[in-house]
Design a protein around this motif. Structure first.
Motif, PDB file in Angstrom:
ATOM      1  N   GLN A 134     -39.338 -25.844   2.868  1.00  0.00           N
ATOM      2  CA  GLN A 134     -38.668 -24.711   2.216  1.00  0.00           C
ATOM      3  C   GLN A 134     -38.427 -25.004   0.733  1.00  0.00           C
ATOM      4  O   GLN A 134     -38.611 -24.130  -0.122  1.00  0.00           O
ATOM      5  CB  GLN A 134     -37.341 -24.435   2.916  1.00  0.00           C
ATOM      6  CG  GLN A 134     -37.467 -24.018   4.378  1.00  0.00           C
ATOM      7  CD  GLN A 134     -36.146 -24.146   5.115  1.00  0.00           C
ATOM      8  OE1 GLN A 134     -35.145 -23.546   4.722  1.00  0.00           O
ATOM      9  NE2 GLN A 134     -36.119 -24.922   6.179  1.00  0.00           N
ATOM     10  N   ILE A 135     -38.012 -26.238   0.444  1.00  0.00           N
ATOM     11  CA  ILE A 135     -37.759 -26.633  -0.949  1.00  0.00           C
ATOM     12  C   ILE A 135     -39.053 -26.628  -1.749  1.00  0.00           C
ATOM     13  O   ILE A 135     -39.112 -26.112  -2.872  1.00  0.00           O
ATOM     14  CB  ILE A 135     -37.103 -28.023  -0.995  1.00  0.00           C
ATOM     15  CG1 ILE A 135     -35.716 -27.978  -0.346  1.00  0.00           C
ATOM     16  CG2 ILE A 135     -37.012 -28.538  -2.432  1.00  0.00           C
ATOM     17  CD1 ILE A 135     -35.172 -29.341   0.034  1.00  0.00           C
TER      18      ILE A 135
ATOM     19  N   PHE B 272     -30.292 -19.095  -2.695  1.00  0.00           N
ATOM     20  CA  PHE B 272     -31.335 -19.687  -1.855  1.00  0.00           C
ATOM     21  C   PHE B 272     -30.679 -20.456  -0.719  1.00  0.00           C
ATOM     22  O   PHE B 272     -29.713 -21.188  -0.940  1.00  0.00           O
ATOM     23  CB  PHE B 272     -32.213 -20.616  -2.711  1.00  0.00           C
ATOM     24  CG  PHE B 272     -33.310 -21.317  -1.963  1.00  0.00           C
ATOM     25  CD1 PHE B 272     -34.200 -20.612  -1.177  1.00  0.00           C
ATOM     26  CD2 PHE B 272     -33.452 -22.702  -2.054  1.00  0.00           C
ATOM     27  CE1 PHE B 272     -35.228 -21.270  -0.488  1.00  0.00           C
ATOM     28  CE2 PHE B 272     -34.469 -23.366  -1.382  1.00  0.00           C
ATOM     29  CZ  PHE B 272     -35.357 -22.644  -0.600  1.00  0.00           C
ATOM     30  N   VAL B 273     -31.197 -20.267   0.499  1.00  0.00           N
ATOM     31  CA  VAL B 273     -30.668 -20.947   1.677  1.00  0.00           C
ATOM     32  C   VAL B 273     -31.720 -21.898   2.232  1.00  0.00           C
ATOM     33  O   VAL B 273     -32.867 -21.504   2.473  1.00  0.00           O
ATOM     34  CB  VAL B 273     -30.253 -19.941   2.772  1.00  0.00           C
ATOM     35  CG1 VAL B 273     -29.726 -20.679   3.999  1.00  0.00           C
ATOM     36  CG2 VAL B 273     -29.201 -18.973   2.250  1.00  0.00           C
ATOM     37  N   ILE B 274     -31.331 -23.165   2.404  1.00  0.00           N
ATOM     38  CA  ILE B 274     -32.204 -24.176   3.010  1.00  0.00           C
ATOM     39  C   ILE B 274     -31.704 -24.411   4.430  1.00  0.00           C
ATOM     40  O   ILE B 274     -30.579 -24.859   4.629  1.00  0.00           O
ATOM     41  CB  ILE B 274     -32.149 -25.498   2.224  1.00  0.00           C
ATOM     42  CG1 ILE B 274     -32.564 -25.291   0.771  1.00  0.00           C
ATOM     43  CG2 ILE B 274     -33.028 -26.561   2.891  1.00  0.00           C
ATOM     44  CD1 ILE B 274     -32.212 -26.463  -0.139  1.00  0.00           C
ATOM     45  N   ASP B 275     -32.526 -24.101   5.417  1.00  0.00           N
ATOM     46  CA  ASP B 275     -32.143 -24.329   6.812  1.00  0.00           C
ATOM     47  C   ASP B 275     -32.464 -25.780   7.165  1.00  0.00           C
ATOM     48  O   ASP B 275     -33.626 -26.161   7.292  1.00  0.00           O
ATOM     49  CB  ASP B 275     -32.890 -23.381   7.743  1.00  0.00           C
ATOM     50  CG  ASP B 275     -32.351 -23.438   9.178  1.00  0.00           C
ATOM     51  OD1 ASP B 275     -31.736 -24.466   9.547  1.00  0.00           O
ATOM     52  OD2 ASP B 275     -32.545 -22.474   9.932  1.00  0.00           O
TER      53      ASP B 275
ATOM     54  N   LYS C 221     -40.092 -23.092  -2.543  1.00  0.00           N
ATOM     55  CA  LYS C 221     -39.217 -22.506  -3.562  1.00  0.00           C
ATOM     56  C   LYS C 221     -39.596 -23.004  -4.962  1.00  0.00           C
ATOM     57  O   LYS C 221     -39.772 -22.204  -5.888  1.00  0.00           O
ATOM     58  CB  LYS C 221     -37.766 -22.868  -3.255  1.00  0.00           C
ATOM     59  CG  LYS C 221     -36.765 -22.599  -4.362  1.00  0.00           C
ATOM     60  CD  LYS C 221     -36.483 -21.125  -4.530  1.00  0.00           C
ATOM     61  CE  LYS C 221     -35.337 -20.923  -5.511  1.00  0.00           C
ATOM     62  NZ  LYS C 221     -35.063 -19.487  -5.758  1.00  0.00           N
ATOM     63  N   ILE C 222     -39.731 -24.305  -5.106  1.00  0.00           N
ATOM     64  CA  ILE C 222     -40.045 -24.870  -6.427  1.00  0.00           C
ATOM     65  C   ILE C 222     -41.500 -24.583  -6.783  1.00  0.00           C
ATOM     66  O   ILE C 222     -41.829 -24.383  -7.956  1.00  0.00           O
ATOM     67  CB  ILE C 222     -39.704 -26.365  -6.463  1.00  0.00           C
ATOM     68  CG1 ILE C 222     -38.185 -26.528  -6.289  1.00  0.00           C
ATOM     69  CG2 ILE C 222     -40.169 -27.005  -7.768  1.00  0.00           C
ATOM     70  CD1 ILE C 222     -37.693 -27.958  -6.294  1.00  0.00           C
ATOM     71  N   GLY C 223     -42.372 -24.554  -5.794  1.00  0.00           N
ATOM     72  CA  GLY C 223     -43.770 -24.228  -6.040  1.00  0.00           C
ATOM     73  C   GLY C 223     -43.918 -22.812  -6.567  1.00  0.00           C
ATOM     74  O   GLY C 223     -44.697 -22.565  -7.508  1.00  0.00           O
TER      75      GLY C 223
ATOM     76  N   LEU D 292     -35.990 -33.085   8.759  1.00  0.00           N
ATOM     77  CA  LEU D 292     -35.997 -32.962   7.300  1.00  0.00           C
ATOM     78  C   LEU D 292     -37.287 -32.324   6.799  1.00  0.00           C
ATOM     79  O   LEU D 292     -37.271 -31.622   5.792  1.00  0.00           O
ATOM     80  CB  LEU D 292     -35.806 -34.334   6.645  1.00  0.00           C
ATOM     81  CG  LEU D 292     -35.897 -34.363   5.114  1.00  0.00           C
ATOM     82  CD1 LEU D 292     -34.814 -33.489   4.479  1.00  0.00           C
ATOM     83  CD2 LEU D 292     -35.805 -35.787   4.587  1.00  0.00           C
ATOM     84  N   SER D 293     -38.394 -32.558   7.490  1.00  0.00           N
ATOM     85  CA  SER D 293     -39.673 -32.011   7.033  1.00  0.00           C
ATOM     86  C   SER D 293     -39.632 -30.485   6.944  1.00  0.00           C
ATOM     87  O   SER D 293     -40.286 -29.881   6.091  1.00  0.00           O
ATOM     88  CB  SER D 293     -40.812 -32.449   7.961  1.00  0.00           C
ATOM     89  OG  SER D 293     -40.613 -31.948   9.272  1.00  0.00           O
ATOM     90  N   LEU D 294     -38.841 -29.853   7.805  1.00  0.00           N
ATOM     91  CA  LEU D 294     -38.728 -28.395   7.772  1.00  0.00           C
ATOM     92  C   LEU D 294     -37.972 -27.951   6.521  1.00  0.00           C
ATOM     93  O   LEU D 294     -38.371 -26.994   5.850  1.00  0.00           O
ATOM     94  CB  LEU D 294     -38.009 -27.900   9.030  1.00  0.00           C
ATOM     95  CG  LEU D 294     -38.709 -28.206  10.360  1.00  0.00           C
ATOM     96  CD1 LEU D 294     -37.841 -27.757  11.533  1.00  0.00           C
ATOM     97  CD2 LEU D 294     -40.069 -27.525  10.408  1.00  0.00           C
ATOM     98  N   ALA D 295     -36.896 -28.652   6.203  1.00  0.00           N
ATOM     99  CA  ALA D 295     -36.146 -28.346   4.980  1.00  0.00           C
ATOM    100  C   ALA D 295     -36.998 -28.630   3.752  1.00  0.00           C
ATOM    101  O   ALA D 295     -36.991 -27.871   2.772  1.00  0.00           O
ATOM    102  CB  ALA D 295     -34.858 -29.157   4.937  1.00  0.00           C
ATOM    103  N   ALA D 296     -37.726 -29.734   3.784  1.00  0.00           N
ATOM    104  CA  ALA D 296     -38.580 -30.112   2.658  1.00  0.00           C
ATOM    105  C   ALA D 296     -39.618 -29.039   2.370  1.00  0.00           C
ATOM    106  O   ALA D 296     -39.899 -28.724   1.204  1.00  0.00           O
ATOM    107  CB  ALA D 296     -39.259 -31.447   2.949  1.00  0.00           C
TER     108      ALA D 296
END
Length: 205
Positions: free
Chosen positions: A195-196, A181-184, A199-201, A189-193
């Motif tokens: 993505q995370i 998994f790649v987090i850009d 993924k977890i959802g 930070l809101s953009l990375a958040a």
């Protein structure tokens, strides 16, 4: 692969300036997890009472100790400065000890089953074979321009120093090859958040 009903082990890696600590701070505040920073572990295992302490003092001498009897980081750095053989020996003491310490935490968390995740952050995650320990490896990516600017702003590094550090780390292609998994994290930070969370959802569905 992430699995429901157990504590999932996730390795977090990425180049300097990618924002791994920022990403993990978000994760720790929003998810039921334990976060392990390998640098923190490396500092802990150098303390009196841990095996690495005795080995380092035996190898480098008591000149690396501070007034409190603990290893002084500056004195230790001075003792190995510009000596590749000493640095190699110190790394051969520290890296296995760090890995053993982290693996013990992971095994304990697996037994307790109190958390959904254990996140392990380490710059040398891939090199140290954490793909055999973790359920997934996640790569925190940021563009080279973003990383350079962060290192200038936060640490005052010169372009020359940054280029030198980048040259000693794994390249983007290698990180992507080994990570599921790649987090850009090139931007806010809101953009990375987002993505995370997705993924977890998706894992929770």
């Amino acid at each position: 692969m992430l699995t429901k009903g157990k504590t999932n082990i996730i390795g977090i890696t990425g180049g300097i300036g990618a924002g791994k600590s920022t990403v993990l701070d978000y994760i720790s505040r929003n998810y039921n997890c334990v976060v392990i920073f390998s640098d923190d572990v490396a500092n802990d295992i150098k303390k009196k009472g841990y095996p690495a302490y005795d080995e380092l003092v035996a190898f480098l001498g008591e000149g690396i100790l501070g007034d409190d009897g603990e290893i002084d980081k500056a004195k230790m750095a001075s003792a190995i400065f510009n000596d590749e053989n000493k640095l190699k020996t110190v790394n051969n003491i520290l890296h296995p000890a760090v890995n053993t310490f982290i693996i013990n935490i992971i095994e304990s968390e697996k037994e307790k089953q109190e958390h959904d995740f254990v996140f392990v952050e380490a710059a040398l995650l891939i090199e140290n074979g954490y793909d055999r320990i973790a359920d997934e490896l996640w790569y925190v990516y940021a563009s080279e321009d973003a990383r350079r600017q962060r290192l200038k702003d936060s640490r005052g590094y010169s372009d020359e120093k940054i280029t030198d550090i980048f040259g000693k780390q794994l390249d983007d292609e290698t990180f992507r090859k080994h990570c599921e998994f790649v987090i850009d994290n090139s931007g806010d930070l809101s953009l990375a958040a987002g993505q995370i969370d997705k993924k977890i959802g998706d894992w929770r569905v």
